[in-house]
Structure formats: structure tokens, C-alpha cells
Design a protein around this motif. Structure first.
Motif, mmCIF file in Angstrom:
data_model
loop_
_atom_site.group_PDB
_atom_site.id
_atom_site.type_symbol
_atom_site.label_atom_id
_atom_site.label_comp_id
_atom_site.label_asym_id
_atom_site.label_seq_id
_atom_site.Cartn_x
_atom_site.Cartn_y
_atom_site.Cartn_z
ATOM 1 N N ALA A 1 -0.391 4.848 10.368
ATOM 2 C CA ALA A 1 -0.587 5.728 11.056
ATOM 3 C C ALA A 1 1.389 4.785 11.519
ATOM 4 C CB ALA A 1 -0.756 5.993 11.839
ATOM 5 N N ALA A 2 1.139 4.155 12.407
ATOM 6 C CA ALA A 2 1.919 3.214 13.289
ATOM 7 C C ALA A 2 2.538 1.926 12.475
ATOM 8 C CB ALA A 2 1.243 2.767 14.543
ATOM 9 N N MET A 3 2.070 1.609 10.942
ATOM 10 C CA MET A 3 3.142 1.368 10.829
ATOM 11 C C MET A 3 3.724 1.917 9.758
ATOM 12 S SD MET A 3 -0.096 -1.994 9.989
ATOM 13 C CE MET A 3 1.093 -3.096 8.008
ATOM 14 N N ARG A 4 3.052 2.613 9.396
ATOM 15 C CA ARG A 4 4.219 3.781 8.267
ATOM 16 C C ARG A 4 5.460 4.750 9.273
ATOM 17 N NH1 ARG A 4 3.443 6.003 3.504
ATOM 18 N NH2 ARG A 4 0.661 4.312 3.299
ATOM 19 N N SER A 5 4.625 4.551 10.397
ATOM 20 C CA SER A 5 5.961 5.247 11.577
ATOM 21 C C SER A 5 7.505 3.933 11.511
ATOM 22 C CB SER A 5 5.855 5.648 12.546
ATOM 23 O OG SER A 5 5.244 4.801 12.966
ATOM 24 N N ASP A 6 6.877 2.862 11.853
ATOM 25 C CA ASP A 6 7.794 1.536 12.001
ATOM 26 C C ASP A 6 8.461 1.920 11.011
ATOM 27 O OD1 ASP A 6 6.349 1.211 14.486
ATOM 28 O OD2 ASP A 6 5.951 -0.193 13.688
ATOM 29 N N ARG A 7 8.229 2.458 9.391
ATOM 30 C CA ARG A 7 9.851 2.237 8.218
ATOM 31 C C ARG A 7 10.245 3.433 8.151
ATOM 32 N NH1 ARG A 7 5.917 1.964 2.627
ATOM 33 N NH2 ARG A 7 5.998 3.624 2.704
ATOM 34 N N VAL A 8 9.856 4.164 8.999
ATOM 35 C CA VAL A 8 10.892 5.664 8.532
ATOM 36 C C VAL A 8 11.786 5.536 8.479
ATOM 37 C CG1 VAL A 8 11.086 6.303 11.333
ATOM 38 C CG2 VAL A 8 10.808 8.133 9.342
ATOM 39 N N GLY A 9 12.606 4.521 9.133
ATOM 40 C CA GLY A 9 14.408 4.705 8.417
ATOM 41 C C GLY A 9 14.772 3.841 6.982
ATOM 42 N N PHE A 10 14.187 2.555 6.634
ATOM 43 C CA PHE A 10 13.446 2.568 5.224
ATOM 44 C C PHE A 10 13.549 3.611 4.597
ATOM 45 C CE2 PHE A 10 13.085 -1.751 7.316
ATOM 46 C CZ PHE A 10 14.730 -2.631 6.228
ATOM 47 N N ARG A 11 12.198 4.607 4.701
ATOM 48 C CA ARG A 11 12.122 5.397 3.931
ATOM 49 C C ARG A 11 13.085 6.407 3.675
ATOM 50 N NH1 ARG A 11 9.857 10.369 2.292
ATOM 51 N NH2 ARG A 11 8.144 10.103 1.057
ATOM 52 N N SER A 12 13.982 6.787 4.676
ATOM 53 C CA SER A 12 15.327 7.652 4.444
ATOM 54 C C SER A 12 16.053 7.657 3.340
ATOM 55 C CB SER A 12 16.038 7.442 6.130
ATOM 56 O OG SER A 12 16.633 8.100 5.791
ATOM 57 N N ILE A 13 16.615 5.801 3.255
ATOM 58 C CA ILE A 13 17.182 5.874 2.266
ATOM 59 C C ILE A 13 16.850 5.116 0.872
ATOM 60 C CG2 ILE A 13 18.323 3.401 1.892
ATOM 61 C CD1 ILE A 13 18.491 2.838 4.874
ATOM 62 N N TRP A 14 15.527 5.136 1.415
ATOM 63 C CA TRP A 14 14.847 5.040 -0.446
ATOM 64 C C TRP A 14 14.096 6.257 -0.703
ATOM 65 C CZ3 TRP A 14 9.786 1.944 1.991
ATOM 66 C CH2 TRP A 14 10.355 0.620 2.382
ATOM 67 N N ALA A 15 14.865 7.326 -0.052
ATOM 68 C CA ALA A 15 14.357 8.759 -1.009
ATOM 69 C C ALA A 15 15.849 9.510 -1.389
ATOM 70 C CB ALA A 15 14.723 9.512 0.572
ATOM 71 N N GLN A 16 16.907 8.143 -0.808
ATOM 72 C CA GLN A 16 18.262 9.197 -1.136
ATOM 73 C C GLN A 16 18.492 7.866 -2.681
ATOM 74 O OE1 GLN A 16 22.160 8.812 1.976
ATOM 75 N NE2 GLN A 16 19.693 8.511 3.216
ATOM 76 N N ILE A 17 17.977 6.856 -2.544
ATOM 77 C CA ILE A 17 18.075 6.196 -3.734
ATOM 78 C C ILE A 17 17.520 6.817 -4.991
ATOM 79 C CG2 ILE A 17 17.358 4.062 -4.980
ATOM 80 C CD1 ILE A 17 18.035 2.561 -2.385
#
Length: 548
Positions: free
Chosen positions: A14-30
């Protein structure tokens, strides 16, 4: 202990997943722009295929660009019709050793045969992995060591949404957590019913669900904790909902293989991607396509203007009659409005954005693979060299990932050969005593890089040829055999079309001997012919001398 380990793994994932939340936001837009069926769209499996949601996509160009780019990347790195890598001895002095050549050739052929076995799933996995690589910059392949099967490997594409990972000080992934759903039936098959939590067992026995209820599972692979373990990595499966460890094992090598186009943060293993670079242009193209369609619709079926004196109802069907549209003076009281728009401008803007999307996905550079029959060898090599300078940097990380994959495959095969599960050729002692085998990429990308040397060689030989007009002796310094071999490698020609160097020497020696024999026979024939011509004169001289 098991519950504590399960809780630690769940918290860490869960901690490692929260660290990449910014990347995931961009991936969702892509994903919204070019990958509508991706897990990054925050939809359930049924919602992925929602017709109304897919119908809102006005522009398919980004999706097509992504498909073509991922296919081109596969052709560039792992073309299915070619042996895209070779094996060679680490010691260069053994390259021409016959026993080493035979061993390396057999090992390579068997490796490719097992990798592309229909049960292994390599081709089915590499396609979606490379698609995610081009869209989000991070492909993930899982290479499982199989037991009791015809294929020693099993490959899977692991969606990026399911995985989080970290790297060691060398930048190589050494920790991976995959969170994914499994049915109770699948969990029982994989881990055994005795290792399942009580809620999972109840789901197996429930006649309403028949074991089809889903539970979240985490597979955690990380550097071993215990010094007593013979494995390099611990491999643990955890039931997330019930915080229960279902299996503890190990791996000799990291089974999850990742790469990144370019890391932007030293603390995180993720980076930019072609899809990320294309995102603004994909949005612009989508908006331009919407505007163009609206403008075209208004021009094809324009809105109608109606004079206040018109009292009827317009019937816009073909061939319809509308009474009262013209007044007594012949003036038209209703008609289409002239919007004064320019639909073509909207189409031009759409093409402008779409071209930039194609460039972001390297489609212009991938065009180097198109056949150009009117191109000379030198021109082709120069063009390939230019493309190699631009294509090599972003794909070097992908080659590194493939190198780690091949290293794991070779280790698996060697272990199975030692256990008697498969047959491999015996490594020659001279190869074992001098470092063993090494990897050599022979993919189209590798050939592009070699094109620089081929281009330089051709230009140098052409220059020497011009000098030879003044002094032919300068040609003596050129080894044309080696030049021919290197040019063939630069063009990616198969090694099987070239004769072995020893075979060439034997052929030339036999040819020279045949020429000498032919010359000797010709000289002998000439001597016989001359003797035949001189025979009458010699006879006359003999007879004359006798008469005297």
C-alpha cells in the motif's frame, strides 16, 4: 509469524502504491485518450465494455498510433520471425572454435524453440507488455519456471495497474508486489485448500457461488531475508482480505521483469513514456475532431432560419412540400442559415495534432523499415544510422530487461538439464573454463546500431577506390573479405548465407589448384599441338639428312 508477515507485506504494498499516485493520475489521462479498455480507467470489468462510454471517443487516431507503435517496437526488438539474439563465448579467442560454435548454435535454437512453444505464451505476453511500454513507459513480463511440462517457461504480461516495484542501487528491479484478484477455486488449485483462510473455504463450499467469489491476493518477491535460504529472493503469496500467508517460497532469479523509458525521479522506478509525451496532442486532436464533426454536421445539415411572418411548420424531409414558405411577393420566409464556418480548417488542425501524436510514438522513425528499392547501399546505411541515433537511447532499457529475461531463461534451462528434466548439449570444457557464454543481440535495433560501422566502411572503401585511380597498389591494404562480412552484418543478412572463413580458404585453394591443373593441361595440349605441327618438318629434315 505468518499473520505478521502478511500484514507487513500488505502495508508495504500500500505504501509503494501511494508513492506512485502522481504517475497513476497521468496514466489514467493517457488511458482515456488512447487505451479505453485499460484498468487505469477506474472501471469494473463490465464497465470496460460499456457501449455508451466507448461511443464518446470521437478520435481513434491515438489508439491506432499506440497499436502501430507497439507493433513496430516488437518488430524492432523481438521480431517473432527472427532469432533476435545470439549466444557467443565470453572469451573472443573461442569464437572460431568448432566445438564452441556447435554448442552455442544448438543451445540457441533450443532456447528459441522453448520460448516460442505454444504452451509458453511468450508472443501472447509480449504484445500487451509492449503496448503498456509505449503508453505508460513501464512494461512488465513474468517468467515462471514450470515443472512437469513440455515448456520449461510460462510467460505472462502483468498489467501495470496490478504491480508496484522498486530497484536496487544498480537500477535493477529487486522488489515486486503484484495485487490481483483470484477466485476461491483458483486459490484452492494453486495453494491447496488446507492453506486457505476460513472465508475462502466457505466460498468453495457455498453452492450459490461455487468457488467463483473473488479475493485480493498479493504476490511479493523481494531479496531473501534468511541467510539459510538457498534462493536469492523470497516469494510469498498473501490473502489480503484475511491477512493470511498462503505460500512461502523462493526464486533463484527475479521472475518479474520491468523496464522504464526514462526515470524522472531517483526515488521511483517509473518515468516518462511516448504516451505521456503525446498526451497534450492527443487531447488537442480529440477536441479538433469534435469541432470538425460539429462544423461538418452544420454544413451538411445546417440550422434553419424562419421569418416571423411564416406560420407553418417546416418539413425537412426529402421531397416534402412546405406551404407558406414564400409570401405573395415571392420572398422566401424560411431557409438554411449560412454559418460562415470553415470545416476544412478544423480538419487541418486535427491532422496537425495527429502528426505530432505519430511523432511522439516514433512512427516517423519506424518508417526506416519500409522498403525503398531506389536507395543505394550507402544511402540505406546512412539513413539507418540516423534512425539508430534517435531510436537506440529510449529502447536501451528494454534491451536491458530482455537481457535479464534471457539470463533467467538460461539459468532455468541449466537447472532442468542438471535435474535430468530436459536435454541440453554438454558445454565444452574449453568454454566452461573460460567464462562460459554471453548474450549478443541480433535484432533489427542491434543491426541499426551496426549500420554506423557499415556506413563508415563503405565510405572508406569508396575513398580508397578513388585513390586507386592514381596508384592501384593502395588496394592491397584493404581486406575485402572482412569488409564483405561486416557489410553483410550491417544489413542484417543471415549468417547462413556466408561461407565460413576456413571454407573460403579451402575453396580458393581448390580453385587455384584447379586453375593450375587447367593451365598445365592447356600447356601440355599446346606442346602436343606444336609437336604435331613440327612433325612433318622434322620428318623431312630426317629424310633429307639420310639421303645426304
Amino acid at each position: 509469524m505468518a499473520d505478521s508477515l502478511a500484514n507487513d507485506i500488505i502495508v508495504r504494498e500500500a505504501a509503494m502504491r501511494s508513492d506512485r499516485v502522481g504517475f497513476r493520475s497521468i496514466w489514467a489521462q493517457i488511458a482515456k485518450q488512447c487505451d479505453p479498455l485499460s484498468d487505469f480507467n477506474d472501471t469494473s470489468p463490465s464497465e470496460k465494455w460499456d457501449v455508451e462510454r466507448l461511443a464518446k471517443i470521437f478520435n481513434s487516431r491515438p489508439s491506432l498510433a499506440l497499436e502501430r507503435a507497439s507493433s513496430a517496437a516488437i518488430s524492432l526488438l523481438v521480431p517473432s520471425g527472427d532469432m533476435w539474439h545470439g549466444l557467443k563465448p565470453i572469451d573472443d579467442d573461442l569464437v572460431d572454435n568448432k566445438a564452441v560454435q556447435e554448442y552455442v548454435d544448438i543451445f540457441r535454437k533450443r532456447l528459441f524453440a522453448w520460448r516460442y512453444d505454444s504452451k509458453a505464451g511468450f508472443q501472447a505476453s509480449v504484445g500487451p507488455a509492449f503496448r503498456e511500454m509505449m503508453a505508460y513507459g513501464v512494461p512488465c513480463l513474468h517468467c515462471e519456471e514450470r515443472f512437469g511440462s513440455d515448456a520449461p517457461f510460462l510467460y505472462r504480461h502483468i498489467p501495470l495497474e496490478q504491480t508496484v516495484f522498486s530497484v536496487n542501487s544498480s537500477g535493477i528491479e529487486d522488489t515486486a508486489f503484484r495485487k490481483f484478484p483470484m477466485t476461491a477455486k483458483q486459490m484452492a488449485e494453486k495453494f491447496g485448500e488446507s492453506n486457505l483462510a476460513e472465508p475462502v473455504k466457505r466460498a468453495l463450499d457455498d453452492p450459490k457461488v461455487r468457488g467463483e467469489k473473488h479475493f485480493d491476493v498479493i504476490n511479493a518477491v523481494y531479496p531473501r531475508i534468511s541467510d539459510r535460504s538457498r534462493f536469492a529472493f523470497d516469494d510469498v503469496y498473501v490473502d489480503v482480505s484475511n491477512k493470511k500467508v498462503m505460500r512461502e517460497g523462493g526464486q533463484y532469479e527475479m521472475p518479474y521483469l520491468f523496464s522504464s523509458f526514462g526515470r524522472v525521479d531517483a526515488r521511483l522506478p517509473y518515468g516518462y513514456s511516448p504516451g505521456m509525451r503525446a498526451l497534450p496532442d492527443m487531447k488537442g486532436a480529440h477536441r479538433a475532431k469534435q469541432l470538425f464533426m460539429r462544423a461538418a454536421e452544420k454544413n451538411v445539415d445546417p440550422p434553419q432560419g424562419v421569418h416571423p411572418d411564416f406560420e407553418g411548420v417546416l418539413n425537412l424531409n426529402a421531397g416534402a412540400q412546405n406551404r407558406g414558405v414564400f409570401n405573395s411577393r415571392g420572398q422566401q420566409l424560411a431557409g438554411p442559415l449560412n454559418m460562415g464556418g470553415n470545416p476544412q480548417l478544423g480538419n487541418d488542425v486535427f491532422e496537425f495534432f495527429s502528426n505530432d501524436v505519430n511523432a511522439s510514438f516514433y512512427l516517423d522513425l519506424f518508417a526506416v523499415f519500409l522498403n525503398k528499392p531506389d536507395t543505394t547501399a550507402t544511402e540505406a546505411l546512412i539513413r539507418a544510422q540516423e534512425r539508430a541515433d534517435l531510436l537506440s537511447p529510449p529502447f536501451e532499457q528494454q534491451e536491458a530487461m530482455l537481457g535479464r529475461l534471457i539470463s533467467r531463461e538460461i539459468s532455468i534451462l541449466n537447472r532442468k538439464a542438471e535435474n535430468g528434466e530436459i536435454n541440453l548439449p554438454i558445454m565444452p570444457d574449453v568454454l566452461r573454463d573460460n567464462g562460459g557464454i554471453d548474450l549478443e543481440f541480433t535484432s533489427p535495433l542491434a543491426q541499426l546500431r551496426k549500420s554506423r560501422q557499415g556506413s563508415n566502411n563503405l565510405q572508406a572503401i569508396n575513398a580508397v577506390g578513388q585513390l586507386a585511380q592514381f596508384d592501384p597498389n593502395v588496394l592491397d591494404i584493404v581486406d575485402f573479405d572482412e569488409a564483405a562480412y561486416e557489410v553483410g552484418q550491417s544489413f542484417g543478412a543471415s549468417a547462413t548465407i556466408w561461407k565460413d572463413r576456413e571454407a573460403v580458404q579451402e575453396f580458393r585453394a581448390a580453385k587455384a589448384q584447379a586453375e593450375q591443373q587447367a593451365m598445365a593441361q592447356q600447356q601440355q595440349a599446346m606442346q602436343v599441338e606444336q609437336a604435331a605441327k613440327l612433325a612433318p618438318a622434322m620428318k623431312m629434315m630426317t629424310e633429307t639428312g639420310g639421303q645426304q
